[in-house]
Design a protein around this motif. Structure first.
Motif, PDB file in Angstrom:
ATOM      1  N   SER A   1      39.441  42.352  56.388  1.00 18.77           N
ATOM      2  CA  SER A   1      39.473  43.683  55.763  1.00 18.77           C
ATOM      3  C   SER A   1      39.269  43.616  54.260  1.00 18.77           C
ATOM      4  O   SER A   1      38.911  44.615  53.625  1.00 18.77           O
ATOM      5  CB  SER A   1      40.795  44.377  56.081  1.00 18.77           C
ATOM      6  N   ALA A   2      39.495  42.432  53.657  1.00 15.64           N
ATOM      7  CA  ALA A   2      39.327  42.292  52.207  1.00 15.64           C
ATOM      8  C   ALA A   2      37.920  41.865  51.822  1.00 15.64           C
ATOM      9  O   ALA A   2      37.547  41.951  50.639  1.00 15.64           O
ATOM     10  CB  ALA A   2      40.339  41.273  51.668  1.00 15.64           C
ATOM     11  N   ASP A   3      37.120  41.411  52.786  1.00 12.48           N
ATOM     12  CA  ASP A   3      35.785  40.880  52.470  1.00 12.48           C
ATOM     13  C   ASP A   3      34.898  41.838  51.675  1.00 12.48           C
ATOM     14  O   ASP A   3      34.156  41.397  50.792  1.00 12.48           O
ATOM     15  CB  ASP A   3      35.073  40.487  53.771  1.00 12.48           C
ATOM     16  N   PRO A   4      34.922  43.154  51.956  1.00 11.13           N
ATOM     17  CA  PRO A   4      34.009  44.045  51.216  1.00 11.13           C
ATOM     18  C   PRO A   4      34.414  44.305  49.764  1.00 11.13           C
ATOM     19  O   PRO A   4      33.684  45.002  49.054  1.00 11.13           O
ATOM     20  CB  PRO A   4      34.086  45.358  52.022  1.00 11.13           C
ATOM     21  N   TYR A   5      35.548  43.757  49.306  1.00  6.80           N
ATOM     22  CA  TYR A   5      36.052  44.125  47.989  1.00  6.80           C
ATOM     23  C   TYR A   5      35.978  42.969  46.987  1.00  6.80           C
ATOM     24  O   TYR A   5      36.651  42.988  45.960  1.00  6.80           O
ATOM     25  CB  TYR A   5      37.500  44.629  48.113  1.00  6.80           C
ATOM     26  N   THR A   6      35.126  41.983  47.278  1.00 11.23           N
ATOM     27  CA  THR A   6      34.989  40.861  46.338  1.00 11.23           C
ATOM     28  C   THR A   6      34.145  41.224  45.128  1.00 11.23           C
ATOM     29  O   THR A   6      34.244  40.583  44.088  1.00 11.23           O
ATOM     30  CB  THR A   6      34.349  39.659  47.037  1.00 11.23           C
ATOM     31  N   GLY A   7      33.288  42.215  45.258  1.00 14.14           N
ATOM     32  CA  GLY A   7      32.395  42.580  44.160  1.00 14.14           C
ATOM     33  C   GLY A   7      31.420  41.484  43.795  1.00 14.14           C
ATOM     34  O   GLY A   7      30.840  41.498  42.710  1.00 14.14           O
ATOM     35  N   GLY A   8      31.248  40.493  44.690  1.00 14.90           N
ATOM     36  CA  GLY A   8      30.361  39.379  44.400  1.00 14.90           C
ATOM     37  C   GLY A   8      30.968  38.365  43.455  1.00 14.90           C
ATOM     38  O   GLY A   8      30.339  37.358  43.125  1.00 14.90           O
TER      39      GLY A   8
ATOM     40  N   VAL B   1      43.676  48.193  48.440  1.00 13.52           N
ATOM     41  CA  VAL B   1      42.359  47.818  47.933  1.00 13.52           C
ATOM     42  C   VAL B   1      42.432  47.452  46.458  1.00 13.52           C
ATOM     43  O   VAL B   1      41.863  46.433  46.023  1.00 13.52           O
ATOM     44  CB  VAL B   1      41.353  48.965  48.159  1.00 13.52           C
ATOM     45  N   HIS B   2      43.143  48.247  45.679  1.00 17.61           N
ATOM     46  CA  HIS B   2      43.260  47.964  44.247  1.00 17.61           C
ATOM     47  C   HIS B   2      43.939  46.616  44.018  1.00 17.61           C
ATOM     48  O   HIS B   2      43.524  45.836  43.147  1.00 17.61           O
ATOM     49  CB  HIS B   2      44.058  49.069  43.551  1.00 17.61           C
ATOM     50  N   VAL B   3      44.976  46.325  44.791  1.00 19.11           N
ATOM     51  CA  VAL B   3      45.695  45.057  44.660  1.00 19.11           C
ATOM     52  C   VAL B   3      44.785  43.885  44.997  1.00 19.11           C
ATOM     53  O   VAL B   3      44.754  42.874  44.283  1.00 19.11           O
ATOM     54  CB  VAL B   3      46.947  45.060  45.565  1.00 19.11           C
ATOM     55  N   GLU B   4      44.041  43.988  46.079  1.00 18.58           N
ATOM     56  CA  GLU B   4      43.131  42.912  46.473  1.00 18.58           C
ATOM     57  C   GLU B   4      42.083  42.656  45.396  1.00 18.58           C
ATOM     58  O   GLU B   4      41.800  41.500  45.050  1.00 18.58           O
ATOM     59  CB  GLU B   4      42.464  43.259  47.808  1.00 18.58           C
ATOM     60  N   GLU B   5      41.493  43.733  44.891  1.00 15.66           N
ATOM     61  CA  GLU B   5      40.480  43.573  43.847  1.00 15.66           C
ATOM     62  C   GLU B   5      41.084  42.940  42.597  1.00 15.66           C
ATOM     63  O   GLU B   5      40.452  42.088  41.950  1.00 15.66           O
ATOM     64  CB  GLU B   5      39.861  44.937  43.522  1.00 15.66           C
ATOM     65  N   HIS B   6      42.310  43.342  42.242  1.00 21.12           N
ATOM     66  CA  HIS B   6      42.968  42.798  41.049  1.00 21.12           C
ATOM     67  C   HIS B   6      43.230  41.304  41.207  1.00 21.12           C
ATOM     68  O   HIS B   6      42.942  40.504  40.296  1.00 21.12           O
ATOM     69  CB  HIS B   6      44.282  43.534  40.803  1.00 21.12           C
ATOM     70  N   LEU B   7      43.748  40.885  42.340  1.00 18.09           N
ATOM     71  CA  LEU B   7      44.064  39.471  42.548  1.00 18.09           C
ATOM     72  C   LEU B   7      42.794  38.624  42.610  1.00 18.09           C
ATOM     73  O   LEU B   7      42.752  37.513  42.067  1.00 18.09           O
ATOM     74  CB  LEU B   7      44.880  39.304  43.826  1.00 18.09           C
ATOM     75  N   LEU B   8      41.762  39.126  43.260  1.00 17.43           N
ATOM     76  CA  LEU B   8      40.512  38.364  43.348  1.00 17.43           C
ATOM     77  C   LEU B   8      39.856  38.211  41.981  1.00 17.43           C
ATOM     78  O   LEU B   8      39.145  37.230  41.734  1.00 17.43           O
ATOM     79  CB  LEU B   8      39.550  39.055  44.325  1.00 17.43           C
TER      80      LEU B   8
ATOM     81  N   GLY C   1      35.223  24.178  58.282  1.00 18.39           N
ATOM     82  CA  GLY C   1      35.592  22.804  58.561  1.00 18.39           C
ATOM     83  C   GLY C   1      36.140  22.134  57.327  1.00 18.39           C
ATOM     84  O   GLY C   1      36.333  20.918  57.296  1.00 18.39           O
ATOM     85  N   ASP C   2      36.390  22.932  56.283  1.00 14.99           N
ATOM     86  CA  ASP C   2      36.888  22.410  55.022  1.00 14.99           C
ATOM     87  C   ASP C   2      37.795  23.456  54.392  1.00 14.99           C
ATOM     88  O   ASP C   2      37.518  24.656  54.460  1.00 14.99           O
ATOM     89  CB  ASP C   2      35.720  22.090  54.083  1.00 14.99           C
ATOM     90  N   ALA C   3      38.885  23.022  53.797  1.00 16.80           N
ATOM     91  CA  ALA C   3      39.837  23.948  53.186  1.00 16.80           C
ATOM     92  C   ALA C   3      39.275  24.537  51.901  1.00 16.80           C
ATOM     93  O   ALA C   3      38.853  23.787  51.011  1.00 16.80           O
ATOM     94  CB  ALA C   3      41.149  23.232  52.894  1.00 16.80           C
ATOM     95  N   PRO C   4      39.248  25.856  51.750  1.00 19.48           N
ATOM     96  CA  PRO C   4      38.771  26.446  50.495  1.00 19.48           C
ATOM     97  C   PRO C   4      39.805  26.250  49.395  1.00 19.48           C
ATOM     98  O   PRO C   4      40.991  26.028  49.654  1.00 19.48           O
ATOM     99  CB  PRO C   4      38.623  27.929  50.850  1.00 19.48           C
ATOM    100  N   GLU C   5      39.350  26.340  48.159  1.00 16.35           N
ATOM    101  CA  GLU C   5      40.253  26.092  47.030  1.00 16.35           C
ATOM    102  C   GLU C   5      41.262  27.214  46.855  1.00 16.35           C
ATOM    103  O   GLU C   5      42.375  26.992  46.368  1.00 16.35           O
ATOM    104  CB  GLU C   5      39.430  25.933  45.744  1.00 16.35           C
ATOM    105  N   TRP C   6      40.883  28.441  47.290  1.00 21.94           N
ATOM    106  CA  TRP C   6      41.743  29.602  47.056  1.00 21.94           C
ATOM    107  C   TRP C   6      42.023  30.327  48.367  1.00 21.94           C
ATOM    108  O   TRP C   6      41.277  30.212  49.330  1.00 21.94           O
ATOM    109  CB  TRP C   6      41.086  30.562  46.060  1.00 21.94           C
ATOM    110  N   MET C   7      43.095  31.111  48.337  1.00 21.29           N
ATOM    111  CA  MET C   7      43.480  31.887  49.507  1.00 21.29           C
ATOM    112  C   MET C   7      44.098  33.209  49.064  1.00 21.29           C
ATOM    113  O   MET C   7      44.981  33.225  48.188  1.00 21.29           O
ATOM    114  CB  MET C   7      44.500  31.102  50.349  1.00 21.29           C
ATOM    115  N   LEU C   8      43.613  34.315  49.635  1.00 14.34           N
ATOM    116  CA  LEU C   8      44.232  35.630  49.454  1.00 14.34           C
ATOM    117  C   LEU C   8      44.996  35.922  50.734  1.00 14.34           C
ATOM    118  O   LEU C   8      44.404  35.953  51.819  1.00 14.34           O
ATOM    119  CB  LEU C   8      43.182  36.701  49.195  1.00 14.34           C
TER     120      LEU C   8
END
Length: 500
Positions: free
Chosen positions: A421-428, A400-407, A439-446
């Motif tokens: 599983s990472a969706d709840p840790y975006t913090g908005g 969780v800490h790693v995901e939050e840090h990278l985002l 239907g479109d590629a997002p600019e970023w990927m975790l």
């Protein structure tokens, strides 16, 4: 003196005795309120700890918790509740409008929590507290029907009831409000407090679009109790609201009356289903027992209350939810694992309480309550709360800490494809999107595997957009945040219906 005018004086207690008795009564009542209140606080504390440990480890499914986090977070910031996880068709597509997907405006009451703490854990905390608070109307109703000792037994059994545990273990859902509102509604109807009951009924209709049929059954139950006019009002409100939401409101805001149509094996509309069942009445039986997992779930719903829910007309409140799931072709609706059974928890427990109250002998009624408590305790090792006894649940995880840090390295407001599983840790800070709902590629990927996820995204997108290339920007352990390198300017598309 004529006998007709003779008056018999009522024997009155001395003032001191009456005052003393009243003081004792108030003291006893206050002690019980502290008792049931303390029970609710203890239960809420256990539920919160259970949810926190899972949230800290990142072991929640994430899809549902992430969706509701986006919805309530948007409410907190006075924005339209959009869910990017369920649709990303262009760089400017904000996602699915939440009220077109499910009509749950009651979620707005949770928005102020985000003004205090910027975390999806707010929702898990609220769910834990709401489930625990439902024990108060359950206790009040049971005390009226069975007495104080039985009320405490049933209250604890209710708090241990596995449908609540399963819901706590599977993210957050609007069902968090249902047990408290339904228990309050049933108790207030039984007490004859119609204004209070009407307020509870109104709140119930804000929980989810399919609560209308439940309220319709409440009206029928009230009519069976002898209050035909009042019952008709409740039934009409439930039926009319359901129809209005399904066929008018939700389509008007971009949804569909068949958004959650899980009855394709029976027909494409309510009318076709009715005709098909009329032509094949055997389906009224086979759909309940095939596959057999439906019977397994039903059996374990009724065992903890010793099947006494069938002795009460309150049981009919559960019929819409039971039918909705039994006839569904969605296997998630048949099992014990998810949150769907929590809608039935208060109904079945209070129906069983009324069923027990029909026993002639008080000792039998108390014996039933003790038996229900014993079963609840006995089943505890087989359900989620037992995980609290496992050392593994109390261990910290660095994920969780790693995901939050990278985002946090991604520009604010960016769309990021990530595992559920990472969706709840975006913090908005960013907007999550999901493979299979775009239907479109997002600019970023975790990602935990950049090559595999890029290949999966290329396969999922249309043929003219399947030559994507992402480059790693930052890596922490096994997790990588990557940015779209080709094409630099993906072709925008016109937002359409949800792809999920």
């Amino acid at each position: 003196m004529s006998v007709d005018v003779v008056r018999l004086e009522t024997v009155r207690e001395p003032v001191g005795v009456r005052l003393s008795g009243r003081v004792r009564s108030v003291a006893v009542e206050r002690r019980h309120w502290f008792g049931v209140g303390g029970l609710a606080v203890v239960a809420a504390s256990v539920y919160v700890v259970f949810a926190y440990l899972h949230f800290r480890q990142g072991t929640f499914f994430g899809w549902d918790l992430g969706i509701f986090d986006q919805i309530v977070r948007d409410y907190a910031h006075f924005r339209a509740p959009d869910v990017s996880t369920k649709r990303h068709l262009s760089p400017t597509d904000s996602g699915v409008f939440a009220l077109a997907d499910h009509f749950s405006p009651i979620l707005i009451v949770l928005a102020p929590m985000y003004w205090i703490d910027n975390s999806a854990f707010n929702l898990l905390f609220a769910q834990a507290v709401l489930f625990a608070a439902a024990v108060i109307p359950v206790w009040i109703y049971t005390r009226r029907k069975l007495g104080v000792p039985a009320a405490y037994c049933v209250a604890v059994a209710f708090l241990l009831y596995w449908p609540l545990q399963s819901a706590l273990d599977f993210d957050f859902h609007e069902v968090a409000f249902a047990p408290l509102i339904l228990a309050t509604l049933i108790e207030r109807v039984d007490a004859g407090r119609w204004r209070h009951a009407a307020i509870a009924a109104g709140a119930l209709l804000l929980v989810k679009e399919d609560m209308g049929p439940v309220l319709l059954m409440v009206g029928i139950w009230i009519m069976i109790r002898g209050h035909r006019r009042i019952g008709a009002y409740f039934a009409a409100a439930g039926g009319a609201t359901f129809a209005f939401l399904i066929w008018v409101v939700m389509p008007a805001v971009g949804g569909s009356s068949k958004r959650d149509w899980y009855y394709a094996q029976l027909g494409r509309s309510f009318g076709q289903v009715a005709v098909h069942l009329a032509e094949h009445p055997s389906l009224l039986v086979t759909e309940f027992i095939d596959p057999h997992v439906k019977l397994h779930t039903a059996f374990w719903l009724f065992v903890p209350v010793l099947f006494l829910c069938f002795r009460s007309w309150i049981f009919i409140l559960a019929v819409p939810q039971i039918l909705e799931r039994a006839f569904s072709d969605n296997q998630f609706h048949w099992v014990q694992t998810y949150h769907y059974n929590a809608y039935l928890a208060a109904i079945l427990v209070l129906a069983a309480v009324e069923g027990a109250s029909r026993f002639k002998w008080p000792k039998v009624r108390l014996a039933w309550a003790v038996g229900v408590l014993a079963i609840g305790v006995g089943l505890l090792p087989f359900y989620p709360l037992w995980q609290l006894t496992s050392d593994s649940l109390w261990q910290r995880s660095s994920t969780v800490h790693v995901e939050e840090h990278l985002l946090s390295e991604v520009p604010e407001g960016s769309y990021v494809m990530m595992p559920w599983s990472a969706d709840p840790y975006t913090g908005g800070h960013v907007r999550p999107v999901s493979l299979g709902c775009m239907g479109d590629a997002p600019e970023w990927m975790l990602t935990g595997n950049l090559k595999t996820d890029v290949a999966a995204l290329n396969k999922a997108l249309p043929a003219d957009q399947n030559r994507l290339r992402y480059v790693a920007v930052a890596t922490d352990g096994r997790w990588t945040i990557a940015k779209l390198a080709y094409p630099l300017d993906p072709r925008p598309q016109v937002p359409g219906p949800s792809t999920c």
